[in-house]
Structures are given as C-alpha cells and as structure tokens.
Design a protein around this motif. Structure first.
Motif, PDB file in Angstrom:
ATOM      1  N   LYS A 182      -5.320  89.386 -44.051  1.00  0.00           N
ATOM      2  CA  LYS A 182      -5.641  90.561 -43.161  1.00  0.00           C
ATOM      3  C   LYS A 182      -4.659  92.260 -44.224  1.00  0.00           C
ATOM      4  O   LYS A 182      -5.456  92.898 -44.314  1.00  0.00           O
ATOM      5  N   SER A 183      -3.318  92.070 -44.185  1.00  0.00           N
ATOM      6  CA  SER A 183      -2.406  93.169 -44.645  1.00  0.00           C
ATOM      7  C   SER A 183      -3.225  93.334 -46.587  1.00  0.00           C
ATOM      8  O   SER A 183      -2.800  94.253 -46.528  1.00  0.00           O
ATOM      9  N   THR A 184      -3.497  91.950 -46.660  1.00  0.00           N
ATOM     10  CA  THR A 184      -4.539  92.272 -48.119  1.00  0.00           C
ATOM     11  C   THR A 184      -5.406  92.931 -48.154  1.00  0.00           C
ATOM     12  O   THR A 184      -5.496  93.866 -49.341  1.00  0.00           O
ATOM     13  N   SER A 202       1.796 100.738 -41.086  1.00  0.00           N
ATOM     14  CA  SER A 202       1.987  99.330 -41.303  1.00  0.00           C
ATOM     15  C   SER A 202       2.963  99.009 -40.516  1.00  0.00           C
ATOM     16  O   SER A 202       2.593  99.629 -39.418  1.00  0.00           O
ATOM     17  N   GLN A 203       2.626  97.795 -41.381  1.00  0.00           N
ATOM     18  CA  GLN A 203       3.363  96.193 -40.475  1.00  0.00           C
ATOM     19  C   GLN A 203       4.861  96.886 -40.049  1.00  0.00           C
ATOM     20  O   GLN A 203       5.121  96.935 -39.416  1.00  0.00           O
ATOM     21  N   GLU A 204       6.027  96.486 -41.498  1.00  0.00           N
ATOM     22  CA  GLU A 204       6.659  97.220 -41.667  1.00  0.00           C
ATOM     23  C   GLU A 204       7.085  98.816 -40.977  1.00  0.00           C
ATOM     24  O   GLU A 204       7.113  99.430 -41.802  1.00  0.00           O
ATOM     25  N   LEU A 244      -4.396 100.348 -39.038  1.00  0.00           N
ATOM     26  CA  LEU A 244      -3.382 100.417 -39.137  1.00  0.00           C
ATOM     27  C   LEU A 244      -2.997  98.841 -38.472  1.00  0.00           C
ATOM     28  O   LEU A 244      -3.639  98.807 -38.204  1.00  0.00           O
ATOM     29  N   ASP A 245      -2.252  98.426 -38.724  1.00  0.00           N
ATOM     30  CA  ASP A 245      -1.655  97.008 -39.180  1.00  0.00           C
ATOM     31  C   ASP A 245      -0.334  96.950 -37.887  1.00  0.00           C
ATOM     32  O   ASP A 245       0.886  96.871 -38.297  1.00  0.00           O
ATOM     33  N   GLU A 246      -1.415  96.296 -36.988  1.00  0.00           N
ATOM     34  CA  GLU A 246      -0.022  96.551 -35.567  1.00  0.00           C
ATOM     35  C   GLU A 246       1.170  95.240 -35.898  1.00  0.00           C
ATOM     36  O   GLU A 246       1.042  94.105 -35.747  1.00  0.00           O
ATOM     37  N   LEU A 274      -0.038  87.425 -29.856  1.00  0.00           N
ATOM     38  CA  LEU A 274       1.298  86.982 -30.941  1.00  0.00           C
ATOM     39  C   LEU A 274       0.014  86.598 -32.122  1.00  0.00           C
ATOM     40  O   LEU A 274      -0.628  86.244 -31.961  1.00  0.00           O
ATOM     41  N   GLU A 275       1.218  87.002 -33.557  1.00  0.00           N
ATOM     42  CA  GLU A 275       0.850  86.304 -34.196  1.00  0.00           C
ATOM     43  C   GLU A 275       0.637  85.200 -35.210  1.00  0.00           C
ATOM     44  O   GLU A 275       1.757  84.548 -35.151  1.00  0.00           O
ATOM     45  N   LEU A 276      -0.190  84.060 -34.900  1.00  0.00           N
ATOM     46  CA  LEU A 276       0.091  82.695 -35.614  1.00  0.00           C
ATOM     47  C   LEU A 276      -0.255  82.061 -36.043  1.00  0.00           C
ATOM     48  O   LEU A 276      -1.466  82.587 -37.073  1.00  0.00           O
TER      49      LEU A 276
HETATM   50 MG   LIG Z   1       0.092  91.815 -41.776  1.00  0.00          MG
END
Ligand SMILES: [Mg+2]
Ligand SMILES: Nc1ncnc2c1ncn2[C@@H]1O[C@H](COP(=O)(O)OP(=O)(O)O)[C@@H](O)[C@H]1O
Length: 595
Positions: A384-386, A425-427, A505-507, A586-588
């Motif tokens: 996803k982030s990619t 972003s996620q971070e 938006l990367d939650e 959660l992200e699993l």
């Molecule tokens: Mg990601």
C-alpha cells in the motif's frame, strides 16, 4: 592485473585531488598560497646559504660580511614570521570556506537524491561521510596540501644550490632519491588502503550508534541493551583494528624516513671526507655542503609519510564524492495545469520490484476521479505505501503506466506534480522547531489565521492552545514531545494548509488512544468533505465506511473493489481483512491471519 589496479589507484588519487580543488574554488587564494609558500621556501634556502657564507666569513675573520649576514638573517627571520602568519591564515581561510562549500553542495545534493537511493543507504553511513570523511578533507586542506607544495620546492631549491656548490658530490648524494621516491610511493599505498578501511569502519560505528539512539525506547523496553552494546563494541573493535593498521604503517614509514634522512649525510661524509683527506676538497667546503644538505634530505624523508597521508585523505574524499556520483532525481518534465475532467490517478497494469529484487506490485490497475474518496486496504506488507511512493514519483523504474491528473508521471516535472499532492505519511515526522513552523511547511506563504484554521480543521487547535507556549511550542527532535495522535493531527493540519487537489493519507492507527482516534477521525471527516480527492490507506472502519470506494490490494494486485457492504457480501479477502484487522483497527500481516 596488480599493475592495472595500482595505476588506477594513482590515477584516482590525482582525479580526486583535482576534483577537490575545483570544488573548493577561490583559485586566486590557492595561487596566493602557492606563491607565498614558494617565497617561504626560497627564504629557507637563503637562510641555509647565508649560514654557509657566515661560516666562511668567520673562518676568514671577515667582520663586515659577518655583520651584514647576521642582519640579513634577522631580517629574513622576521619576514618569515610575517609570511608564515599570512600563509597560515590564508590557508585556514581557504580550507574552511572550501569545506563549507563542499558541505553545502553535499546537503543540496542529498535533497535532490532519489528517495530510492536514500532508502538503500543507512543514514548513519551518510552522516559519517559528511563528518568523519569531511574531517579528513579538512586535515588535507589545512596541513597536507601545504606540505605537498612546500617540501618539494625546498628540496628543488636546495638541490640547485648544492649543484652550484659541488655538482659531483650533489649527484652522488642524491643518487638514492629516485629509489626513495619509488619505494615511498609504494609503501604509502597500505596507508591509503587502511585509512579507507578505517573510515568505512567508523561509518559502521556511526550506524550502530544511530540505531541505538533512534531505537532507545525499544532497546530499554525489550532489554536489548546487552545485544546493542555487543554490536556497538564489535563495530568499535573493527575500527580499532583498522586504526592500528594505519598506525603500524605510519610507524614503518617513520622508521624508514629516519633512514632516508640520515643516509645522504652518510654518503656525503663518506665521499666528501675521502676527498678532503685526499686534498681534493676543503674542510670548509664540506661543512658548507652538509649545512645545505638538510633542506634537501628533510623533505625527501618526509615524503613517504606525506604521500601516505595524502592518499588516505584522498580515499576519504573519494567516499564523499561517492555521494556526489549518485544520479540526481530527474528535474526535467512538463508543468501541467490541473484539469477537472481527467481522472486524478490511473494505474494501468503496474508492476514494481524494489532494487533488492522483491516483487511488490504485480499488475495493479485502478482509476480515481476528481472529488472521489477512495480507501486502500490490504495486509501489512501488501504494498500500500509503495503505491503512494510511486504516485509521488519516488521510484520510476516500474513497468506499466501511471497517469496523474491526466498525464503520464514520466512526463511530469516531479516538483510541479508534488505541489498538487498533500501527503500524510505513516511515520508522521515533525521537524525540530515550533508547531507553527511544522504546520506552515505545508504552505510557507500562509499567514497565522490560515495556520490556525488548518489546525482547527485537523482537530489540533484545542490541544495546541492548551500547551504552555501554544503554537510556539518546540516539538523537539522527531516531535517526541507530542503523542502519536497529536503528531498525526499536526501532519494533517500541514496537509490541509497545502490545499493540494489530491490528498494521500497513510493512516497509522496502532499508537492512537481512543481519545486521539476520535479526534483524528473527525479531522479526516473534515478533509473528506472538503471536496478534494482523497486516497487513504486505512484500517479504520469509520474512514472506510465514509469512502466512496474501497480498493483491496492482495498479493500484488487489486483483487476487489466496491463499497463496504458490497465487499462484505463478496465473502472474499475484504471480509477476512474486515474480521481480522478493520474491526480491531490493526494492521496485520497475511501470515498472522487464518484464511
Ligand atoms: Mg505501509
Ligand atoms: N525501500 C524498500 N526496499 C526494499 N523493500 C521494501 C522497501 N520498502 C518496502 N519494502 C517491502 O515491500 C513490501 C511492501 O511494503 P509496503 O508498501 O510498505 O507495504 P504496506 O504499506 O502495505 O504495509 C514489503 O514486503 C516491504 O518489506
């Protein structure tokens, strides 16, 4: 084979040297330094020669000449003091401004490197190149460079004078010089090699230290102190070993330099003494010759060490230049105006692998139209982030076609493209500075009212005003004086202030408490209702239900699309994701879930 690589090394020391000089610029200063150095070397020779004359005048009881020479020597010494003062100042000025220039070029360059290139390298390694290796360059420009000019000039001058004094003895005495030159050049290679090795090991030490500091909380929480200390000590040990090798070779060269310094005297006494005994030379002549011999032999005896240092420092400079040799991010491309009737994002059969070969996307296709709110879901690591990184043009070596605002990403000017995209972003990274600074990075021209409005929309205004310094609160390094939820809301405010037509938006939900979660959710609702196109990676039911469409990414492809209820009915991957991660927020990873 060995010969070829030796030649190459010599060549590259020279090339690196030349490159450094060109970067340092202000060549008029360098010329001035060389001229001053040459004058100083000349004075050195004149002093030696006057000493010889002084000796003659004493032997001939010639008071007038004696007095003149003493005055001359005093005068020259004063001139030398003044000359050295100015040369050292000039050289320091040249070196410091050169280093500052190189540092600026490096930072400017780092900013323009492709993200992919930066992700490949450890930041500790890059920082080590910009500190440890740069220090080697400083040592070169303040010390080695001067000696490299000064010593040979003195040697040449002394050689010329000696020739006029007694050419036979001069030639015999300097018979060994070419041999010394050749050997020292060879012997200096290990120093260069081990200096380079040492710099690499120091970079490793830097990496370990940085990991330890960045991961301090985890290290403490998981009792990893011992593991970390062990790793750090190993790196330090390796650097010590390389350091010792450098020192060992320096010691060898020093021992050799004593020999090379002494042997010409021995030769000179050997032949000269014999000639004096045989009546072919006067004792005064021999003493004069020996007085002038020192300026010749000293530089030559310094040569091995000097060459070793030069090569080592050039190896370090080479490590700095390795950064400058990475190809910059593409700067060419067209600047398009945004058209409302074209799709905002189009992926056509996009395949992508990271440079280490792992295939992440394997034929991803989808379209997003203006004003749409689209959620992207999938297991952790599904890519996803990619997809976001590809939309932002961080990696361009994908297969297939990506169009943004109706134009292929490969035609876009990346800077102009990114002006149309806001990213959370996620971070969530906050820069050291105030909250106001951090929000206004979204739009440097925004005034205070606009910043407050963005913070209000991001649900951040209330907590900010409750802080003692309000918007002027210093967030600390990595923003670590704020909670995860607070940081995320500041990032959202930053994105809102930018007012770009596309929001990515990367939650990151894992660290949000329920209070923050509620506030962030409200902030997201505000954004999603603001009419801009939003593409949100989400694990949160509230966000997903608010979106017009959900894309499900699985094993490199979009396997399902539709609304929440449509997808639940399909009984496919989305349902599994829903049951295992969306309900729990959660992200699993796929393997954590029984399908
Ligand atoms: Mg990601
Ligand atoms: N810079 C990188 N270099 C190599 N592999 C990477 C890099 N970034 C991510 N990956 C790998 O690519 C896969 C997809 O990562 P990512 O897009 O971050 O997944 P997601 O955001 O869905 O969790 C993962 O297996 C991850 O390990």
């Amino acid at each position: 084979m060995e010969l070829v690589s030796m030649e190459r090394k010599k060549f590259s020391t020279f090339i690196t040297f030349w490159r450094l000089i060109r970067i340092f610029g202000s060549s008029y200063k360098l010329v001035l330094i060389i001229v001053l150095t040459a004058i100083l070397a000349g004075m050195e020779i004149i002093i030696s020669y006057s000493l010889k004359k002084l000796l003659d005048s004493v032997l001939h009881l010639d008071y007038i000449t004696y007095r003149g020479l003493i005055l001359l020597l005093i005068g020259i010494t004063i001139l030398q003091m003044v000359g050295r003062f100015f040369r050292t100042r000039l050289a320091g000025d040249y070196a410091e401004s050169g280093i500052a220039r190189l540092r600026n070029i490096l930072v400017e360059y780092l900013i323009h490197l492709p993200i992919g290139e930066l992700e490949k390298r450890h930041s500790g390694d890059l920082i080590s190149r910009m500190t440890n290796d740069l220090n080697q360059i400083r040592e070169f420009s303040t010390q080695t460079m001067i000696s490299i000019i000064y010593q040979p000039l003195i040697a040449l001058g002394a050689f010329a004078f000696l020739l006029t004094l007694n050419w036979k003895l001069t030639l015999i005495t300097s018979f060994g010089v070419p041999i010394i030159f050749k050997t020292s050049s060879k012997l200096s290679n290990p120093i260069a090699r081990y200096t380079k090795e040492l710099q690499e090991k120091l970079a490793l030490v830097n990496k370990e230290a940085q990991d330890a500091i960045n991961g301090m909380e985890i290290v403490r929480a998981y009792g990893l102190k011992q593991v970390l200390i062990k790793k750090y000590n190993q790196a330090v040990d390796l650097s010590i070993r390389s350091g010792i090798k450098v020192v060992k070779w320096r010691a060898i060269l020093l021992a050799i330099s004593l020999f090379t310094n002494f042997s010409p005297f021995l030769i000179c006494f050997g032949f000269g003494g014999y000639w004096v005994i045989k009546g072919q030379m006067t004792a005064g002549g021999l003493i004069a010759f020996i007085t002038l011999l020192n300026p010749l032999t000293f530089p030559i005896s310094q040569l091995p060490t000097l060459l070793g240092e030069l090569k080592g420092q050039m190896a370090a400079a080479g490590r700095v230049f390795e950064i400058l040799d990475i190809e910059k991010e593409r700067e060419v491309g067209k600047i398009y105006t945004i058209q409302k009737e074209k799709p905002v994002i189009v992926f056509k059969d996009v395949k992508f692998s990271y440079p280490d070969g792992k295939k992440v996307l394997d034929g991803v296709s989808f379209e997003i139209w203006p004003g749409e709110k689209v959620a992207l879901v999938g297991f952790s690591g599904s890519g996803k982030s990619t997809i976001f990184k590809l939309i932002l043009g961080f990696y361009e070596d994908f297969i297939g076609e990506i169009e943004l605002f109706g134009h292929s990403i490969k035609d876009w000017n990346l800077k102009a493209l990114r002006e149309n995209i806001s990213l959370v972003s996620q971070e969530t990274y906050l820069f050291p500075g105030t909250i106001e600074d951090n929000i206004s990075f979204g739009n440097e021209k925004a005034d205070y009212e606009a910043i407050v409005a963005a913070a209000k929309a991001a649900n951040a205004h209330d907590f900010i005003t409750e802080l003692k310094d309000g918007y002027m609160t210093d967030v600390g390094e990595f923003g670590d004086k704020l909670s995860g939820g607070q940081k995320q809301r500041i990032s959202i405010a930053r994105a809102l202030l930018k007012r770009a037509p596309l929001l990515l938006l990367d939650e990151a939900t894992s660290f949000l408490d329920s209070q923050s979660e509620y506030k962030v959710r409200e902030a997201l609702n505000n954004i999603m209702n603001a009419g801009i196109t939003s593409f949100i990676i989400s694990h949160r039911l509230s966000t997903i239900q608010k979106s017009d469409r959900i894309l499900v990414l699985h094993r490199g492809r979009i396997v399902e699309t539709g609304s929440h209820s449509e997808l639940l009915e399909k009984n496919g991957i989305y349902k599994t994701l829903y049951l295992h991660q969306i309900i729990r927020g959660l992200e699993l990873e796929e393997k954590e879930v029984v399908m």
